[in-house]
Write an enzyme that holds these catalytic residues in place. Structure first.
Site, PDB file in Angstrom:
ATOM      1  N   LYS A  49       0.836  -1.200   0.000  1.00  0.00           N
ATOM      2  CA  LYS A  49       0.000   0.000   0.000  1.00  0.00           C
ATOM      3  C   LYS A  49       0.875   1.256   0.000  1.00  0.00           C
ATOM      4  CE  LYS A  49      -0.519  -0.051   5.028  1.00  0.00           C
ATOM      5  NZ  LYS A  49      -1.468  -0.018   6.148  1.00  0.00           N
TER       6      LYS A  49
ATOM      7  N   TYR B  24      16.381  29.956   7.838  1.00  0.00           N
ATOM      8  CA  TYR B  24      15.238  30.729   8.301  1.00  0.00           C
ATOM      9  C   TYR B  24      15.220  30.828   9.823  1.00  0.00           C
ATOM     10  CZ  TYR B  24      13.236  30.515   3.610  1.00  0.00           C
ATOM     11  OH  TYR B  24      13.016  30.653   2.266  1.00  0.00           O
TER      12      TYR B  24
END
Length: 367
Positions: free
Chosen positions: A35, A256
């Site tokens: 999956k 940042y």
């Protein structure tokens, strides 16, 4: 020149891990769980690599099963969540799929349907996970209704899912196992219980079928590794390069918000990989990477397309140096995706399935 980031997929390692799962339970058959695009590794490529080993595959939904059939996969395919609407039963029949039945509406849809041949059904039982499935006392009646409808359903199995198979404390696991074994004994039903951690460490849960998932891709699902899980081989290596180097003075920030600042004169390497590729933005300073097979640490916040690592203790590292975000470096050194996940306050599943489509997959082995 192409951007250097890529995900190398070692299909021989995938096969090794499947065989490890299979060999832990020689009296069981192991359905390979594929999956979520084979946990981010590539659905069809992984199925092809396992097709001569695995007697069946498991996926979450009809669309994944259709992709496998379109890719030439002929092996049985289990729909772990069954159908999402009654109209899907036509495709289930046409593609020759197995399906879970976990709710009354699915049961009624199947019993109303008139297939040309009966559909193999695995009855999902809620033994304590409390997601999908019939309560054990209700599952017995469901079993009898399906057994009495041989035109609609065949090859009945019971399945359930463990909530704590990865934990060292086995009390809740033992209760779930006991519930399922008692139900199976009353019905004379074949069982499918064991997920990856139970396959690796809970032989008492091994049934007619086991369902190894994340372990196939080299991630150790156990809270405390055991000798078997230590033999898992990494399948995905997320690999890039240093694309720039910066020299920083003491006190200079990186990235940042300036979260990381240089405590000494520092060399910072800029790496072509970021959260726009699926690398976790929550990775903390100190998250390990391998630079030319040697450990270095993340320094500063992850950006969309780049991240920065401290190269101060690696004077030979420079532009073009190999960077492994997880997996195996060219010199053979390995960095577990599980270790990286801990630094991101997440689990390996989210890192592996989160690698985005713009990262090219390159497949090796299993010729």
């Amino acid at each position: 020149m192409a951007r250097p980031l890529r995900a190398d997929i070692d299909l021989d390692a995938l096969r090794h891990n499947y065989c490890l799962a299979r060999d832990q339970a020689p009296e069981s058959r192991a359905v390979a769980v594929l999956k979520a695009d084979a946990y981010g590794h590539g659905l069809v490529a992984c199925a092809r690599a396992l097709e001569d080993l695995a007697p069946a595959f498991a996926v979450a939904c009809l669309e994944e099963a259709e992709t496998l059939r379109e890719g030439g996969i002929a092996a049985p395919i289990m729909l772990l969540e069954g159908i999402f609407e009654a109209a899907e039963l036509e495709r289930v029949e046409a593609l020759g799929l197995w399906m879970a039945v976990h709710s009354d509406w699915q049961l009624e849809a199947l019993l109303t349907y008139r297939p040309a041949r009966p559909v193999p059904v695995w009855i999902k039982v809620d033994s304590g996970m409390h997601r999908l499935g019939f309560a054990p006392e209700r599952a017995e009646a469901v079993w009898h209704r399906l057994a009495a409808a041989p035109a609609q359903a065949c090859d009945l199995h019971l399945m359930s899912h463990f909530a704590t198979a990865d934990a060292e404390d086995d009390a809740y696991f033992a209760r779930q196992t006991a519930r399922m074994k008692a139900l199976a004994e009353r019905l004379g039903a074949p069982l499918c219980l064991a997920n990856s951690p139970a396959t690796l460490a809970r032989p008492e849960s091994h049934g007619a079928w086991n369902r190894p998932g994340v372990m196939l891709y080299g991630s150790d699902p156990l809270e405390a590794a055991n000798p078997v899980s230590r033999r898992l081989a990494p399948v995905m290596t997320l690999r890039s390069e240093v694309i720039a180097v910066r020299e920083l003075a003491v006190g200079e920030p990186v990235g940042y918000g300036g979260r990381w600042t240089a405590a000494r004169p520092s060399r910072i390497g800029v790496v072509a990989c970021g959260y726009g590729d699926g690398y976790d933005r929550h990775a903390a300073d100190g998250t390990p990477v391998l630079v030319e097979g040697r450990r270095a640490c993340l320094a500063g916040k992850v950006s969309m397309d780049m991240l920065t690592v401290d190269l101060t203790d690696l004077p030979d590292a420079d532009i073009g140096s190999e960077v492994v975000l997880w997996g195996r470096a060219a010199n053979g050194e390995a960095l577990s995706v599980d270790e990286v996940a801990r630094h991101c306050d997440t689990i390996s599943y989210t890192l592996l399935t989160g690698v985005l489509p713009r990262v090219p997959r390159r497949y090796h082995g299993a010729d």
